[in-house]
Write an enzyme that holds these catalytic residues in place. Structure first.
Site, PDB file in Angstrom:
ATOM      1  N   LYS A 180      31.295   6.988  17.602  1.00  0.00           N
ATOM      2  CA  LYS A 180      30.787   8.757  18.392  1.00  0.00           C
ATOM      3  C   LYS A 180      29.897   8.029  19.766  1.00  0.00           C
ATOM      4  O   LYS A 180      30.026   8.214  20.686  1.00  0.00           O
ATOM      5  CB  LYS A 180      30.626  10.040  18.169  1.00  0.00           C
ATOM      6  CG  LYS A 180      32.286  10.413  17.878  1.00  0.00           C
ATOM      7  CD  LYS A 180      32.036  11.703  17.027  1.00  0.00           C
ATOM      8  CE  LYS A 180      33.632  12.446  16.445  1.00  0.00           C
ATOM      9  NZ  LYS A 180      32.953  13.566  15.707  1.00  0.00           N
ATOM     10  N   VAL A 229      31.817  10.581   8.210  1.00  0.00           N
ATOM     11  CA  VAL A 229      32.199  10.696   7.135  1.00  0.00           C
ATOM     12  C   VAL A 229      32.872  10.546   5.934  1.00  0.00           C
ATOM     13  O   VAL A 229      33.062  10.527   5.046  1.00  0.00           O
ATOM     14  CB  VAL A 229      34.098  12.410   7.509  1.00  0.00           C
ATOM     15  CG1 VAL A 229      33.484  13.287   7.817  1.00  0.00           C
ATOM     16  CG2 VAL A 229      34.726  11.554   8.489  1.00  0.00           C
ATOM     17  N   SER A 250      32.333   9.005  12.441  1.00  0.00           N
ATOM     18  CA  SER A 250      31.893   9.657  13.851  1.00  0.00           C
ATOM     19  C   SER A 250      30.888   8.628  14.143  1.00  0.00           C
ATOM     20  O   SER A 250      30.199   9.661  15.328  1.00  0.00           O
ATOM     21  CB  SER A 250      31.067  11.164  13.268  1.00  0.00           C
ATOM     22  OG  SER A 250      32.409  12.107  13.208  1.00  0.00           O
ATOM     23  N   TYR A 260      40.482   6.975  20.236  1.00  0.00           N
ATOM     24  CA  TYR A 260      39.742   7.970  19.558  1.00  0.00           C
ATOM     25  C   TYR A 260      39.671   7.443  17.470  1.00  0.00           C
ATOM     26  O   TYR A 260      39.371   7.671  17.132  1.00  0.00           O
ATOM     27  CB  TYR A 260      39.760   9.148  18.989  1.00  0.00           C
ATOM     28  CG  TYR A 260      38.614  10.096  18.108  1.00  0.00           C
ATOM     29  CD1 TYR A 260      37.958  10.663  18.278  1.00  0.00           C
ATOM     30  CD2 TYR A 260      39.839  10.625  17.452  1.00  0.00           C
ATOM     31  CE1 TYR A 260      36.985  11.032  17.534  1.00  0.00           C
ATOM     32  CE2 TYR A 260      39.008  11.422  16.895  1.00  0.00           C
ATOM     33  CZ  TYR A 260      37.763  11.205  17.059  1.00  0.00           C
ATOM     34  OH  TYR A 260      36.944  12.394  15.662  1.00  0.00           O
ATOM     35  N   TYR A 292      24.874  16.944  12.824  1.00  0.00           N
ATOM     36  CA  TYR A 292      26.251  17.971  12.561  1.00  0.00           C
ATOM     37  C   TYR A 292      25.045  19.328  12.735  1.00  0.00           C
ATOM     38  O   TYR A 292      24.157  19.425  13.537  1.00  0.00           O
ATOM     39  CB  TYR A 292      27.171  17.823  11.961  1.00  0.00           C
ATOM     40  CG  TYR A 292      27.602  16.718  12.256  1.00  0.00           C
ATOM     41  CD1 TYR A 292      28.956  17.250  14.213  1.00  0.00           C
ATOM     42  CD2 TYR A 292      28.419  15.902  11.932  1.00  0.00           C
ATOM     43  CE1 TYR A 292      29.449  16.473  14.333  1.00  0.00           C
ATOM     44  CE2 TYR A 292      29.024  14.583  12.133  1.00  0.00           C
ATOM     45  CZ  TYR A 292      29.766  15.400  13.531  1.00  0.00           C
ATOM     46  OH  TYR A 292      30.565  14.086  14.231  1.00  0.00           O
TER      47      TYR A 292
HETATM   48  O1  DON Z   1      37.716  13.597  13.481  1.00  0.00           O
HETATM   49  C1  DON Z   1      37.358  13.626  12.699  1.00  0.00           C
HETATM   50  O2  DON Z   1      37.886  14.127  11.912  1.00  0.00           O
HETATM   51  C2  DON Z   1      36.949  11.699  11.896  1.00  0.00           C
HETATM   52  N1  DON Z   1      37.536  10.879  12.062  1.00  0.00           N
HETATM   53  C3  DON Z   1      35.002  11.421  12.781  1.00  0.00           C
HETATM   54  C4  DON Z   1      34.292  12.753  11.620  1.00  0.00           C
HETATM   55  C5  DON Z   1      33.453  12.563  11.242  1.00  0.00           C
HETATM   56  O3  DON Z   1      33.259  11.777  11.048  1.00  0.00           O
HETATM   57  C6  DON Z   1      32.630  13.824  11.163  1.00  0.00           C
HETATM   58  N2  DON Z   1      30.974  13.318  10.471  1.00  0.00           N
HETATM   59  N3  DON Z   1      30.626  13.770  10.304  1.00  0.00           N
END
Ligand code: DON
Length: 313
Positions: free
Chosen positions: A72, A267, A69, A197, A249
């Site tokens: 992003k 994550v 994330s 993405y 978040y």
């Molecule tokens: O879309 C997803 O679930 C992951 N590629 C990214 C999610 C993420 O890193 C959320 N972070 N805290």
């Protein structure tokens, strides 16, 4: 910039790393992307870079991990550079949700049915569809080139195992993307948007890369070492504001109180943060707390910010 402060950080880090690493046992490595579950749960590393190019690093700072994330923030900036504010904020909102990063709850509850912000998954997928380029390959290449430029690292690349692992298992993101398509939020083919993405989420970095990318944001879009202007100041301002309100978040409020710096987590256990006007900071600690942020990484940043009085608030 005070070299004395960096010396002080260097002196404090070993003890803090040892102490905060113990928190890893209370966290969990993400496993919903199966390949991520191979990450070392006990790892904790940090890299801090200043405007003169001096650095302090410690722990497992050389551990490679994927942006997830954290990417992003940079796709948002690139989409703003490609389209301007009006087009981007016609497709995503500006508000925190209080929900999990992968929740699609509010998409149906609130009108217009656009994602609440560009840092939740639904919002970031919408942003991926706004990246300019005549093909999926070109769009992804533009994102990767932008990340390489900001990190000052031309060898940044995708971790293809993580990419495939996410792409093969992303049922929730897929359902969200088809829902967004139906709402008229996504441009182009859903699978193409998702490919852009998944690729930007799977870019492999180290803490040093994150620190260098953060250093540019900490200096209003300029690389203070080379003097290059890389991002318009207004778009850095927008990105940093989202980082404060939604970057961690639904732990963003607590992070703002305890650390007080713009930040974005992933994550994979990465955290990109900065002391505006001073440092770019990259942290990694794959064991995540209840709200999906690196448990030891957040604890380390709390200790640093409180000791060095870094909070902006
Ligand atoms: O879309 C997803 O679930 C992951 N590629 C990214 C999610 C993420 O890193 C959320 N972070 N805290």
């Amino acid at each position: 910039m005070s070299a004395a402060e960096l010396d002080r950080i260097e002196a404090l880090l070993p003890n803090w790393l040892e102490e905060k690493r113990r928190k890893c046992q209370y966290g969990k490595v993400a496993s919903y992307i199966p390949e991520l579950s191979k990450s070392p749960a006990e790892a904790l590393g940090i890299h801090i870079t200043d405007a003169q190019g001096r650095s302090v690093a410690g722990g497992d700072s050389r551990l490679p991990f994927t942006l997830q994330s954290i990417s992003k923030v940079f796709t948002l900036i690139l989409a703003l550079m490609d389209n301007g504010e009006e087009v981007v904020f016609d497709k995503v909102g500006m508000e925190p949700t209080g929900d999990n990063f992968n929740s699609m709850l509010k998409l149906e509850l609130v009108q217009p049915g656009i994602p609440f912000n560009p840092l939740i998954n639904a919002g970031a997928i919408a942003i991926s569809s706004l990246i300019a380029g005549s093909s999926t390959t070109e769009k992804s290449a533009r994102v990767l080139d932008f990340l390489r430029l900001l990190a000052g690292n031309p060898s940044l690349h995708y971790d293809m195992d993580i990419y495939r692992s996410e792409s093969d298992t992303a049922n929730l993101n897929r359902s969200m993307a088809y829902f967004l398509k139906d709402n008229g939020v996504l441009k182009g083919r859903v699978e193409d948007v998702l490919d852009v993405y998944f690729r930007h989420c799977s870019v492999q970095v180290t803490c040093a890369d994150l620190a260098q990318m953060a250093l540019v944001l900490a200096h209003d879009g300029n690389n203070p070492i080379t003097g290059e202007s890389l991002i318009p100041r207004r778009y850095v301002q927008i990105a940093k504001t989202f980082m404060v309100t939604c970057g961690m978040y639904n732990a963003s409020g607590e992070f703002a109180i305890q650390v007080g710096l713009p930040a974005k987590s992933g994550v994979s256990g990465g955290i990109l943060t900065m002391v505006p006007g001073k440092y770019g900071i990259g942290v990694v600690g794959p064991a995540l707390g209840r709200k999906g942020n690196s448990i030891a990484g957040v604890a380390l940043l709390e200790a640093l910010s409180q000791e060095l009085d870094w909070s902006l608030f």
